[in-house]
Scaffold this active site. Structure first.
Site, PDB file in Angstrom:
ATOM      1  N   HIS A 470       4.833   0.543  -7.504  1.00  0.00           N
ATOM      2  CA  HIS A 470       5.395   1.763  -7.687  1.00  0.00           C
ATOM      3  C   HIS A 470       5.817   2.659  -8.785  1.00  0.00           C
ATOM      4  CE1 HIS A 470       6.277   1.326  -3.247  1.00  0.00           C
ATOM      5  NE2 HIS A 470       4.735   1.007  -3.731  1.00  0.00           N
TER       6      HIS A 470
HETATM    7  C1  LIG Z   1      -1.368  -3.701  -6.068  1.00  0.00           C
HETATM    8  C2  LIG Z   1      -0.647  -2.679  -5.798  1.00  0.00           C
HETATM    9  C3  LIG Z   1      -0.373  -2.396  -4.164  1.00  0.00           C
HETATM   10  C4  LIG Z   1       0.498  -0.890  -3.537  1.00  0.00           C
HETATM   11  N1  LIG Z   1      -0.045  -0.836  -2.618  1.00  0.00           N
HETATM   12  C5  LIG Z   1       0.855   0.452  -1.810  1.00  0.00           C
HETATM   13  C6  LIG Z   1       1.186   1.135  -1.202  1.00  0.00           C
HETATM   14  O1  LIG Z   1       0.732   0.369   0.537  1.00  0.00           O
HETATM   15  N2  LIG Z   1       0.604   1.904  -0.575  1.00  0.00           N
HETATM   16  C7  LIG Z   1       1.454   3.147  -1.703  1.00  0.00           C
HETATM   17  O2  LIG Z   1       1.309   4.302  -0.753  1.00  0.00           O
HETATM   18  N3  LIG Z   1       1.052   2.694  -2.646  1.00  0.00           N
HETATM   19  C8  LIG Z   1       0.808   1.582  -2.741  1.00  0.00           C
HETATM   20  N4  LIG Z   1       0.809   1.522  -4.157  1.00  0.00           N
HETATM   21  C9  LIG Z   1       1.421   2.629  -5.043  1.00  0.00           C
HETATM   22  C10 LIG Z   1      -0.308   3.542  -5.329  1.00  0.00           C
HETATM   23  O3  LIG Z   1      -0.730   3.411  -4.991  1.00  0.00           O
HETATM   24  C11 LIG Z   1      -0.159   4.368  -6.536  1.00  0.00           C
HETATM   25  O4  LIG Z   1       1.435   4.658  -6.477  1.00  0.00           O
HETATM   26  C12 LIG Z   1      -1.156   5.607  -6.527  1.00  0.00           C
HETATM   27  O5  LIG Z   1      -2.320   4.969  -6.816  1.00  0.00           O
HETATM   28  C13 LIG Z   1      -1.487   5.936  -8.539  1.00  0.00           C
HETATM   29  O6  LIG Z   1      -2.085   7.056  -8.130  1.00  0.00           O
HETATM   30  P1  LIG Z   1      -2.396   7.989  -9.431  1.00  0.00           P
HETATM   31  O7  LIG Z   1      -3.167   8.219  -9.593  1.00  0.00           O
HETATM   32  O8  LIG Z   1      -1.153   7.973 -10.618  1.00  0.00           O
HETATM   33  O9  LIG Z   1      -3.029   6.606 -10.060  1.00  0.00           O
HETATM   34  P2  LIG Z   1      -4.330   5.367  -9.673  1.00  0.00           P
HETATM   35  O10 LIG Z   1      -4.442   5.250  -8.527  1.00  0.00           O
HETATM   36  O11 LIG Z   1      -3.341   4.078 -10.561  1.00  0.00           O
HETATM   37  O12 LIG Z   1      -5.862   5.926 -10.725  1.00  0.00           O
HETATM   38  C14 LIG Z   1      -5.427   6.318 -12.510  1.00  0.00           C
HETATM   39  C15 LIG Z   1      -7.035   5.906 -12.979  1.00  0.00           C
HETATM   40  O13 LIG Z   1      -7.535   6.072 -13.802  1.00  0.00           O
HETATM   41  C16 LIG Z   1      -8.102   5.425 -14.540  1.00  0.00           C
HETATM   42  N5  LIG Z   1      -7.764   5.713 -15.757  1.00  0.00           N
HETATM   43  C17 LIG Z   1      -6.819   4.848 -16.358  1.00  0.00           C
HETATM   44  N6  LIG Z   1      -6.893   5.109 -18.002  1.00  0.00           N
HETATM   45  C18 LIG Z   1      -7.875   5.676 -18.216  1.00  0.00           C
HETATM   46  C19 LIG Z   1      -8.483   5.918 -19.343  1.00  0.00           C
HETATM   47  N7  LIG Z   1      -8.179   6.071 -20.712  1.00  0.00           N
HETATM   48  N8  LIG Z   1     -10.614   6.308 -18.975  1.00  0.00           N
HETATM   49  C20 LIG Z   1     -10.464   6.651 -18.402  1.00  0.00           C
HETATM   50  N9  LIG Z   1      -9.657   5.980 -16.491  1.00  0.00           N
HETATM   51  C21 LIG Z   1      -8.834   5.920 -16.809  1.00  0.00           C
HETATM   52  C22 LIG Z   1      -7.559   4.015 -14.139  1.00  0.00           C
HETATM   53  O14 LIG Z   1      -8.545   3.285 -13.622  1.00  0.00           O
HETATM   54  C23 LIG Z   1      -7.730   4.597 -12.172  1.00  0.00           C
HETATM   55  O15 LIG Z   1      -8.965   4.069 -12.074  1.00  0.00           O
HETATM   56  C24 LIG Z   1       0.504   0.335  -4.700  1.00  0.00           C
HETATM   57  C25 LIG Z   1      -0.410  -0.034  -5.941  1.00  0.00           C
HETATM   58  C26 LIG Z   1      -1.080  -1.280  -6.367  1.00  0.00           C
HETATM   59  C27 LIG Z   1      -0.972  -1.123  -7.786  1.00  0.00           C
END
Ligand SMILES: Cc1cc2nc3c(=O)[nH]c(=O)nc-3n(C[C@H](O)[C@H](O)[C@H](O)COP(=O)(O)OP(=O)(O)OC[C@H]3O[C@@H](n4cnc5c(N)ncnc54)[C@H](O)[C@@H]3O)c2cc1C
Length: 542
Positions: A470
């Protein structure tokens, strides 16, 4: 070099990025480019909830980061999985749907972030949701994000919930209801036994729109500026280097590790770190990559007296085949469960106003996260402190965008975090000692009966604790000098540049972070569209 023009460029098709791509293209008026470093979400294990365990170490869908040696965790490097695929981390996460406490968002507002109190963000949570139980004042139905109940109770979970009640933790059938405190079953971002990532819920719906372009396997490497106005992005796709320009805005949604990395690579960050790497500093912003917060979990492991755990299913081919067939036919059974089946939110001391610890209860056991299930009947429960005070950082180590940044959450560097965690472990033991649970425990395998005192429990936590995945707050929202974005998610000191993902959270929410990241995407999209509407010249009557 190829160039393209859009109204908006969104970097990252993750939890927040897919929401943005959908909402910004819905009217048909804006041309949007969505860049994603990973590929399609075609791996079968993405869609089967239990498959998340198969994705921990899969470089095709996961950035597979690791922390620097953690000073208070015996110098261990902690794995830091992150989704690198359509849906981002929502495609590889544990599916648990927890929004956090109402007070978390009221606290954000209290810190000066207008528009982020619980009453302000609730409409966005409701708009996102397609809640299986239907809509009410706190829940939404008909939205793009499917939220469902676990398909059936499990005897171990029933025992855990009953034991928690006996230990003074009330039963709670809705952790996203009026009160978070209690023990019960988690809800999942799933529909009919299939994962409901934001790629499934939001992007699929928008993919056919003429005004959305999605570039896969496209790594954004540098922001392009005209003075302090973001005008576009440079990205790599295979061997090609491309540029895309935005007449409206560039929006970073790369998540808590990658959004600060991209800002730093582009010259926004701590000046000394950037100039030491030969990067021209556009703005000395010490807050970019600072304030990394994460939940540290410590697992207790048990041998079970009865062969009713997932370990037993996986290691006996007859059970395995039966579970596979059942899932194929009914979409139910063990393959349809997420990272935790049941859990609890509790207060470690009566004087704490709201729960400060979360327990994830798992009906299987492994030596480490993502490892093979034990051959014996086993289960686990983990404790994490919900509002850690420890603060870490994300810092680039190289000017090469393909090199992972240094990630250091600095877990347990605050004394309060150590005390709360140990108190939580003691509370978990008190639950496990109740007769409802005791009948299922042949042995507390880890930390084991030799580990009794608070000091011994803390030593166990330092030797075995790991992330709950997280990470947040590395582009923190606020108005103080270290804040990176303002309350409308605009990067301080810049025009046409926003960050809209988990990195903007001023403080970590008290629960799992996907729901809040989706809400941030929903609210961010509204703010972008409102600002665009305000800029649209009004036609004067002739
Ligand atoms: C193993 C795991 C288990 C988890 N379990 C839970 C759960 O059960 N419940 C829950 O609520 N949360 C859970 N989480 C946390 C939750 O999924 C994350 O907090 C949330 O998805 C974050 O969202 P975000 O949009 O910030 O980033 P992300 O969803 O990580 O998205 C970022 C995206 O940007 C892309 N990206 C990054 N840099 C670049 C770049 N330079 N150029 C192009 N693309 C790029 C990445 O590839 C990715 O697709 C878990 C996370 C993980 C990894």
């Amino acid at each position: 070099m190829e160039t393209q023009r859009f109204d908006y460029i969104v970097v990252g098709a993750g939890s927040a990025g897919c929401v943005l791509a959908n909402r910004l293209t819905a009217s048909g008026r804006h041309r949007v480019l969505l860049l994603e470093a990973g590929g399609r979400d075609s791996n079968i294990w993405i869609h089967i909830p239990l498959g998340f365990g198969k994705l921990f170490d899969n470089a095709k869908v996961n950035w597979r980061y690791a922390s620097e040696p953690e000073p208070e965790l015996n110098g261990r490097n902690i794995i830091q999985p992150r989704g690198k695929v359509l849906g981002g981390s929502s495609s590889i996460n544990g599916l648990l749907y927890i929004r956090g406490q109402h007070e978390d968002f009221d606290h954000w507002r209290q810190l000066g972030n207008t528009g982020w109190a619980f009453a302000d963000v609730l409409p966005y949570f409701r708009r996102a949701e397609d809640q299986q139980r239907g809509a009410d004042a706190l829940h939404g139905a008909g939205g793009p994000l499917a939220v469902s109940d676990v398909c059936e109770p499990h005897p171990l979970c029933e025992a855990f919930i009953a034991a928690a009640q006996k230990a003074g933790i009330p039963r709670n059938d809705d952790f996203n209801g009026p009160r978070q405190e209690g023990a019960g079953y988690f809800q999942l971002t799933a529909r009919n036994g299939r994962r409901w990532s934001t790629a499934a819920g939001y992007l699929k719906q928008a993919r056919g729109r003429h005004n959305l372009a999605v570039e896969l396997k496209a790594l954004a490497t540098r922001l392009l500026f005209d003075g302090h106005r973001a005008v576009g992005i440079e990205y790599r796709k295979g061997e090609a280097v491309r540029r895309a320009y935005a007449d409206g805005e560039v929006i970073l949604a790369g998540g808590a590790f990658n959004s600060p990395q991209l800002l730093q690579l582009s010259g926004l960050g701590p000046a000394k770190i950037l100039s030491d790497l030969g990067i021209a500093v556009i703005a000395d912003m010490p807050g970019v990559g600072a304030d990394l917060q994460d939940h540290l979990q410590v697992r207790m492991q048990y041998r079970c007296t009865e062969p009713i755990t997932m370990n037993d299913v996986v290691h006996q081919w007859r059970h395995r085949v039966a579970a596979g067939l059942r899932y194929a036919v009914t979409r139910k059974g063990l393959l349809a469960i997420g990272a935790g089946y049941a859990g609890a939110f509790l207060r470690t001391r009566p004087e704490v106003a709201t729960p400060d610890v979360q327990i994830h209860f798992l009906i299987f056991s492994t030596e480490t996260a993502g490892a093979a299930l034990h051959k014996f009947s086993g289960f686990m429960a983990s404790v994490c402190q919900l509002r850690p005070e420890s603060r870490g950082f994300v810092r680039i180590k190289s000017a090469d965008p393909a090199v992972a940044p240094a990630i250091q959450p600095r877990y347990l560097t605050s004394r309060a975090d150590c005390d709360t965690l140990v108190a939580g472990l003691n509370r978990l033991r008190a639950v496990m000692e109740q007769p409802q649970m005791r009948r299922y425990i042949a042995e507390e395998r880890m930390p084991g009966s030799d580990c009794r005192s608070d000091a011994e429990l803390l030593a166990y936590a330092r030797g075995n604790g790991t992330t709950v995945y997280h990470p947040t707050s590395t582009c923190r929202m606020g108005s103080d000098p270290a804040a990176v974005v303002d309350a409308r998610l605009r990067v301080h000191g810049f025009e046409a540049l926003r960050v809209v993902d988990a990195s903007i959270m001023p403080t970590l929410v008290s629960g799992n972070t996907n729901a809040a990241a989706v809400m941030i995407g929903e609210k961010g999209a509204d703010m972008i569209l409102e600002d665009a509407a305000a800029r649209t010249p009004v036609a004067l009557p002739a």
